[in-house]
Design an enzyme around this catalytic site. Structure first.
Site, short mmCIF file in Angstrom:
data_model
loop_
_atom_site.label_atom_id
_atom_site.label_comp_id
_atom_site.label_asym_id
_atom_site.label_seq_id
_atom_site.Cartn_x
_atom_site.Cartn_y
_atom_site.Cartn_z
N GLY A 51 -6.97 -3.34 -3.70
CA GLY A 51 -8.42 -3.33 -3.88
C GLY A 51 -9.18 -4.63 -3.69
O GLY A 51 -10.37 -4.69 -4.01
N TRP A 53 -10.16 -6.13 -0.93
CA TRP A 53 -11.24 -6.00 0.07
C TRP A 53 -12.40 -5.20 -0.51
O TRP A 53 -13.56 -5.45 -0.18
CB TRP A 53 -10.73 -5.33 1.35
CG TRP A 53 -9.99 -6.26 2.26
CD1 TRP A 53 -9.29 -7.36 1.91
CD2 TRP A 53 -9.90 -6.16 3.70
NE1 TRP A 53 -8.76 -7.96 3.02
CE2 TRP A 53 -9.11 -7.25 4.12
CE3 TRP A 53 -10.39 -5.27 4.64
CZ2 TRP A 53 -8.81 -7.47 5.48
CZ3 TRP A 53 -10.09 -5.48 5.98
CH2 TRP A 53 -9.32 -6.57 6.39
N ASP A 71 -6.86 5.32 0.36
CA ASP A 71 -5.48 4.81 0.45
C ASP A 71 -4.51 5.90 0.02
O ASP A 71 -4.85 6.80 -0.74
CB ASP A 71 -5.29 3.57 -0.45
CG ASP A 71 -4.10 2.71 0.01
OD1 ASP A 71 -4.35 1.62 0.58
OD2 ASP A 71 -2.94 3.13 -0.17
N ASP A 89 -4.50 10.22 3.15
CA ASP A 89 -3.83 9.68 4.34
C ASP A 89 -4.83 9.67 5.49
O ASP A 89 -5.52 10.67 5.70
CB ASP A 89 -2.65 10.63 4.66
CG ASP A 89 -1.75 10.09 5.77
OD1 ASP A 89 -2.27 9.45 6.71
OD2 ASP A 89 -0.54 10.34 5.69
N ASP A 112 -7.29 -2.76 6.53
CA ASP A 112 -6.19 -3.72 6.38
C ASP A 112 -4.89 -2.91 6.29
O ASP A 112 -3.89 -3.38 5.76
CB ASP A 112 -6.45 -4.50 5.09
CG ASP A 112 -5.62 -5.75 4.96
OD1 ASP A 112 -5.21 -6.31 5.99
OD2 ASP A 112 -5.39 -6.17 3.81
N LYS A 150 -6.80 -4.26 11.03
CA LYS A 150 -5.58 -5.08 11.19
C LYS A 150 -4.61 -4.42 12.15
O LYS A 150 -4.45 -3.20 12.16
CB LYS A 150 -4.90 -5.23 9.83
CG LYS A 150 -3.57 -5.99 9.93
CD LYS A 150 -3.14 -6.54 8.61
CE LYS A 150 -2.46 -5.55 7.73
NZ LYS A 150 -2.16 -6.13 6.41
C1 SAM Z 1 -1.97 -4.61 2.95
S1 SAM Z 1 -2.38 -3.22 1.98
C2 SAM Z 1 -4.15 -3.33 1.89
C3 SAM Z 1 -4.62 -4.44 1.00
C4 SAM Z 1 -6.11 -4.33 0.69
N1 SAM Z 1 -6.92 -4.66 1.86
C5 SAM Z 1 -6.50 -5.28 -0.41
O1 SAM Z 1 -7.14 -6.29 -0.12
O2 SAM Z 1 -6.17 -5.02 -1.59
C6 SAM Z 1 -2.14 -1.89 3.11
C7 SAM Z 1 -2.45 -0.52 2.53
O3 SAM Z 1 -2.44 0.44 3.58
C8 SAM Z 1 -2.11 1.69 2.99
N2 SAM Z 1 -1.75 2.68 4.00
C9 SAM Z 1 -0.67 2.65 4.83
N3 SAM Z 1 -0.63 3.76 5.60
C10 SAM Z 1 -1.71 4.50 5.24
C11 SAM Z 1 -2.20 5.78 5.66
N4 SAM Z 1 -1.56 6.50 6.58
N5 SAM Z 1 -3.34 6.26 5.11
C12 SAM Z 1 -3.98 5.53 4.13
N6 SAM Z 1 -3.55 4.33 3.69
C13 SAM Z 1 -2.43 3.82 4.23
C14 SAM Z 1 -0.96 1.32 2.06
O4 SAM Z 1 -0.79 2.30 1.06
C15 SAM Z 1 -1.42 -0.03 1.51
O5 SAM Z 1 -2.00 0.09 0.24
#
Ligand code: SAM
Length: 199
Positions: A51, A53, A71, A89, A112, A150
């Protein structure tokens, strides 16, 4: 600066400033340089957990703006009142629900998102997530809106920038200073969503 030192520097700074993750500084820097998000905007954050961002976007948009996050994982950290989160998702997303929660189509989409597994093949999984984002933009982003997403660099990177560019007035790769210790991570930043207009 050595990777470890840079990592620790951002980690300490995030903790001191009350951010839930050090990623906060990446969005901060992207926005300082590229001016994607403004006060009063509606922002959609895809892959928002834990969280940080959401926290940064909430500060930028202020009380007149809203931030909606999606997420696979629940956001457990307490968020400011202008933030709403949904568990889901990107590949099964209900775009109508996100737009309803935002009070209208979004002015900015940020992502991200990173593939759940880490290792060989991350580049391709990351590109696939980015293509899923591009696929839902018409349903969630208003014409003229902006995007930052990203991607882990690799052979599909150029094609992905071009696919993004075809949907926007401009699209460029940008690597924030806070990403430098994560060698293959970069962001595609695009402005001026064409929303069906010919490129
Ligand atoms: C690097 S973290 C994000 C960090 C966030 N920007 C922050 O600042 O706290 C990447 C996130 O992408 C989510 N993610 C990965 N694949 C996903 C999908 N298919 N649908 C939704 N979220 C996804 C993961 O669960 C993870 O929490």
């Amino acid at each position: 600066m050595a990777r470890r030192v840079l990592h620790d520097e951002y980690f300490r700074k995030a903790k001191a400033e009350g951010y839930v993750a050090r990623s906060a500084f990446k969005l901060g820097e992207i926005n300082e340089r590229k001016r994607l998000i403004r006060a009063g905007d509606r922002v959609l954050d895809l892959g928002c957990a834990p969280g940080s961002w959401l926290q940064v976007a909430s500060e930028i948009v202020g009380t007149r703006g809203v931030v909606v996050g999606l997420d696979l994982q629940r956001v457990t950290h307490e968020m400011p009142p202008n933030v709403t989160t949904v568990v889901g998702d990107i590949d099964e997303v209900d775009a109508g629900e996100l737009v309803r929660l935002g009070g209208g189509k979004f002015g900015v989409v940020v992502s991200d998102m990173a593939p759940a597994t880490s290792g060989h093949g991350d580049h391709f999984r990351s590109v696939r997530l980015c293509r899923s984002i591009l696929g839902v933009l018409a349903d969630v982003l208003r014409p003229g809106g902006n995007l930052a997403m990203k991607v882990f660099e690799g052979e599909e990177m150029r094609a992905l920038v071009m696919e993004t560019d075809a949907l926007f007035d401009e699209a460029r790769a940008f690597k924030p200073r806070a990403s430098r210790d994560v060698s293959s991570e970069t962001y595609i930043v695009a402005k001026g969503f064409r929303a069906g207009r010919a490129s």
